[in-house]
Design an enzyme around this catalytic site. Structure first.
Site, PDB file in Angstrom:
ATOM      1  N   LEU A   1       1.484   4.357   8.749  1.00 49.49           N
ATOM      2  CA  LEU A   1       2.132   3.444   8.039  1.00 49.49           C
ATOM      3  C   LEU A   1       1.512   2.466   7.263  1.00 49.49           C
ATOM      4  O   LEU A   1       0.346   1.976   7.427  1.00 49.49           O
ATOM      5  CB  LEU A   1       3.194   2.829   9.079  1.00 49.49           C
ATOM      6  CG  LEU A   1       4.008   3.437   9.822  1.00 49.49           C
ATOM      7  CD1 LEU A   1       4.712   2.601  10.885  1.00 49.49           C
ATOM      8  CD2 LEU A   1       4.929   4.058   9.041  1.00 49.49           C
ATOM      9  N   ASP A   2       2.285   1.885   5.791  1.00 53.23           N
ATOM     10  CA  ASP A   2       1.387   0.957   5.227  1.00 53.23           C
ATOM     11  C   ASP A   2       1.067  -0.276   6.095  1.00 53.23           C
ATOM     12  O   ASP A   2       1.775  -0.481   7.155  1.00 53.23           O
ATOM     13  CB  ASP A   2       2.298   0.373   3.943  1.00 53.23           C
ATOM     14  CG  ASP A   2       2.165   1.530   2.696  1.00 53.23           C
ATOM     15  OD1 ASP A   2       1.495   2.686   2.856  1.00 53.23           O
ATOM     16  OD2 ASP A   2       3.020   1.183   1.740  1.00 53.23           O
ATOM     17  N   MET A   3       0.097  -0.933   5.659  1.00 54.06           N
ATOM     18  CA  MET A   3      -0.370  -2.165   6.434  1.00 54.06           C
ATOM     19  C   MET A   3       0.781  -2.955   6.430  1.00 54.06           C
ATOM     20  O   MET A   3       1.134  -3.830   7.572  1.00 54.06           O
ATOM     21  CB  MET A   3      -1.597  -2.696   5.749  1.00 54.06           C
ATOM     22  CG  MET A   3      -1.969  -4.159   6.511  1.00 54.06           C
ATOM     23  SD  MET A   3      -3.582  -4.737   5.391  1.00 54.06           S
ATOM     24  CE  MET A   3      -3.657  -6.294   6.602  1.00 54.06           C
TER      25      MET A   3
END
Length: 226
Positions: free
Chosen positions: A72-74
């Protein structure tokens, strides 16, 4: 679902690990399901080692293989899969490839949709914007990217939607929300394709898979934090 590496996996070196609490949603001898908080890397970045990966490596020193089945994106929170061995990783990754894993994201959009459709399908191919890294851009020369969306409600000019990504391109949901040919409404807190806020209001709230050993269908949920 094709899951690409994430160019946003870069964080300031001074970021402290003390503020992160990694909730375990499910665990057995084969894999773990965690609820990744926003602001935490999935995998180590260029300047920061601390991540879901590093925490899992420390917690399960006997684990083999890549551990992370996807990323997942940060800035995105929610359900994340971690395999404890190579065979489990391979089996779960195969479900992403054949798209038998079902995923649902919740997002809060900054505005109201111009179209009246409560449900729809966005097909906009995406490619890296090499001049404006780490941005992605809509391009006919890019890779196919498909997102199904469903409006949940509209409150105070903000639209809450469910996203069902068919493909897994970098920043796919963020671009499909913000682009004029998509929903034309950036996600609240998207400092790349919209405007900065307290957080990016994008959350991976639901994941459904087949257990690689028991073959039972399983669902995992994480409450929406916004």
């Amino acid at each position: 679902v094709d899951v690409e590496s994430n160019p946003m996996d870069i964080a300031p070196a001074e970021e402290s690990s003390d503020k992160f609490d990694l909730e375990i949603l499910y665990e057995d001898e084969y894999f773990v399901v965690v609820n990744k908080p926003e602001g935490m890397l999935s995998a180590p970045g260029r300047t920061l080692e601390f991540s879901v990966y590093s925490m899992m490596k420390e917690k399960y020193p006997e684990a083999t293989g890549p551990l992370l089945v996807h990323r997942l994106d940060m800035a995105t929170s929610g359900v994340l899969l971690v395999a404890k061995d190579k065979d489990t990783h391979k089996a779960l990754a195969a479900q992403f490839i054949d798209r038998s894993i079902q995923k649902r994201y919740v997002a809060l959009l900054n505005g109201e949709l111009k179209q009246n459709n409560k449900k729809g399908n966005i097909n906009l191919p995406l490619a890296p914007d090499y001049i404006n890294r780490p941005m992605q851009m809509v391009s006919e020369e890019g890779k196919p990217a498909q997102t199904i969306y469903e409006v949940i409600d509209v409150v105070d000019g903000l639209t809450r939607v469910n996203f069902y990504p068919v493909t897994g391109r970098t920043h796919q949901l963020r671009v499909h929300a913000a682009h004029s040919q998509g929903l034309d409404c950036p996600i609240v807190g998207d400092d790349i394709y919209g405007s900065r806020d307290d957080r990016l209001c994008l959350h991976a709230g639901y994941l459904e898979l087949t257990h690689p050993v028991t073959q039972k269908r399983m669902t995992f949920t994480a409450a929406t934090p916004f």
